[in-house]
Design an enzyme around this catalytic site. Sequence first.
Site, short mmCIF file in Angstrom:
data_model
loop_
_atom_site.label_atom_id
_atom_site.label_comp_id
_atom_site.label_asym_id
_atom_site.label_seq_id
_atom_site.Cartn_x
_atom_site.Cartn_y
_atom_site.Cartn_z
N ASP A 139 -10.75 -21.63 1.21
CA ASP A 139 -9.18 -21.44 1.47
C ASP A 139 -9.12 -20.56 2.73
O ASP A 139 -8.23 -21.02 3.51
CB ASP A 139 -8.56 -20.85 0.21
CG ASP A 139 -8.46 -21.81 -0.85
OD1 ASP A 139 -8.64 -23.18 -0.81
OD2 ASP A 139 -8.01 -21.42 -2.15
N ASP A 191 0.83 -15.30 3.19
CA ASP A 191 1.64 -13.96 2.96
C ASP A 191 1.75 -13.23 4.27
O ASP A 191 0.79 -13.55 5.10
CB ASP A 191 1.02 -13.30 1.77
CG ASP A 191 -0.35 -13.05 1.55
OD1 ASP A 191 -0.79 -12.98 2.83
OD2 ASP A 191 -0.99 -13.42 0.67
N SER A 210 -1.99 -11.52 -7.65
CA SER A 210 -2.86 -10.03 -8.07
C SER A 210 -2.10 -8.81 -8.03
O SER A 210 -2.66 -7.93 -9.19
CB SER A 210 -4.30 -9.86 -7.10
OG SER A 210 -4.78 -11.05 -7.04
N THR A 248 -0.09 -17.74 -5.37
CA THR A 248 -1.12 -17.79 -6.24
C THR A 248 -2.50 -16.73 -5.53
O THR A 248 -3.73 -16.96 -6.03
CB THR A 248 -1.78 -19.12 -6.48
OG1 THR A 248 -1.82 -19.92 -5.34
CG2 THR A 248 -0.87 -19.87 -7.25
N ALA A 249 -2.10 -16.21 -4.58
CA ALA A 249 -3.19 -15.39 -3.81
C ALA A 249 -2.76 -13.87 -4.15
O ALA A 249 -2.69 -13.58 -5.05
CB ALA A 249 -3.01 -15.75 -2.13
N TYR A 250 -2.91 -13.24 -2.91
CA TYR A 250 -2.68 -11.66 -3.02
C TYR A 250 -1.55 -11.32 -4.10
O TYR A 250 -1.70 -10.36 -4.71
CB TYR A 250 -2.59 -11.12 -1.62
CG TYR A 250 -2.80 -9.63 -1.72
CD1 TYR A 250 -3.61 -8.85 -2.59
CD2 TYR A 250 -2.66 -8.94 -0.54
CE1 TYR A 250 -3.67 -7.46 -2.53
CE2 TYR A 250 -2.66 -7.47 -0.30
CZ TYR A 250 -3.27 -6.75 -1.47
OH TYR A 250 -3.38 -5.64 -1.22
N ARG A 277 9.75 3.10 -1.91
CA ARG A 277 8.65 3.84 -1.64
C ARG A 277 7.27 3.17 -2.51
O ARG A 277 7.37 3.33 -3.62
CB ARG A 277 8.70 5.41 -2.45
CG ARG A 277 9.92 6.08 -1.38
CD ARG A 277 9.72 7.66 -1.88
NE ARG A 277 8.42 8.22 -1.58
CZ ARG A 277 7.93 9.26 -2.12
NH1 ARG A 277 8.69 10.01 -3.18
NH2 ARG A 277 6.95 9.81 -1.69
#
Length: 319
Positions: A94, A169, A214, A209-211, A196
Amino acid sequence: MRRRGSRLASQQENKRVKQSFDTVAIVARRYSDAIVASIDAVEALMHRHGVNVLFGAQTLAAIGPHAASGASRQGVADPEMGEKANLVIVVGGDGSLLGFGREMAACGVPVVGVNRGGLGFLAAISPEQIEAKFAEILDGQCSIEEHFLLQASILRDGQVIAEQSALNDVVVSPGGVMGMMEFALWLDDEYVYDQRSDGLIVASPTGSTAYALSAGGPIMHPRLDAIVVVPMFPHTLTSRPLVVPGNQVLRLRLLNDSGSAPQISCDSQVQIRFEAGDEIRIQKYHHSLKLLSPSGHSFYEACRSKLDWASRLGGQKLR
């Protein structure tokens, strides 16, 4: 009055590929034995179907000027790829597709991936499917889905000093040693909040569906016209991911100068430094990526297989 289901079906039918692919370009960013083997397999199949094959300049330099059959290979410069090929095939993971996807979006050329990486959410064809799936693609049994990109700009004293696109992203972080950041967020000209946290992830539906996933963000269907804002370890339990309309402009300003070297990271591949007082502007990019999928591809099936949905229940289907 036409029923809603019929209208949706018509929209999906319009995405069916009607063009023929007489010239394809094959590209890669890494060249392990497995990746080169897949490149050779795709090349041989295309030649059997009478399709002209080009190679990105770096790819050609890495794999050599001659095919396994002894035939000479033809290279093409990246800026000319969109003019000379009507399909770009990315062999790798990817990450490779993200890099080439950003480059190909402006050309409007469809991109398809052969997965030789890990998860393979974007690279939809596995190595063992090369023969069957590319034969279907050449026969028109495939569809194209448009994935919008994000455009990140850094403004200083009202002037754009840097900008970069991202398919997945844009991550705002302290850079170097992680530490707390304090920043303000606006959507268009409407103030949202002061935050903050250790940073902020701004993701497209493709990148959900990536970072962002998570970090606790939601899974968004690729066809949604929306952007998700996900705080990274916020300093309050009430800070949660925020889904906003895709046509809005996000404006961020760092409020504190902690002595770190803050940066934005686009697709975890391109990093740009900024300073306290700079404005970060993130919005939808004016070009979208045309991602080609073989017949039978399903976003929800990808979620089941890649994210192990319902694995404990055996993936049972309703009868």
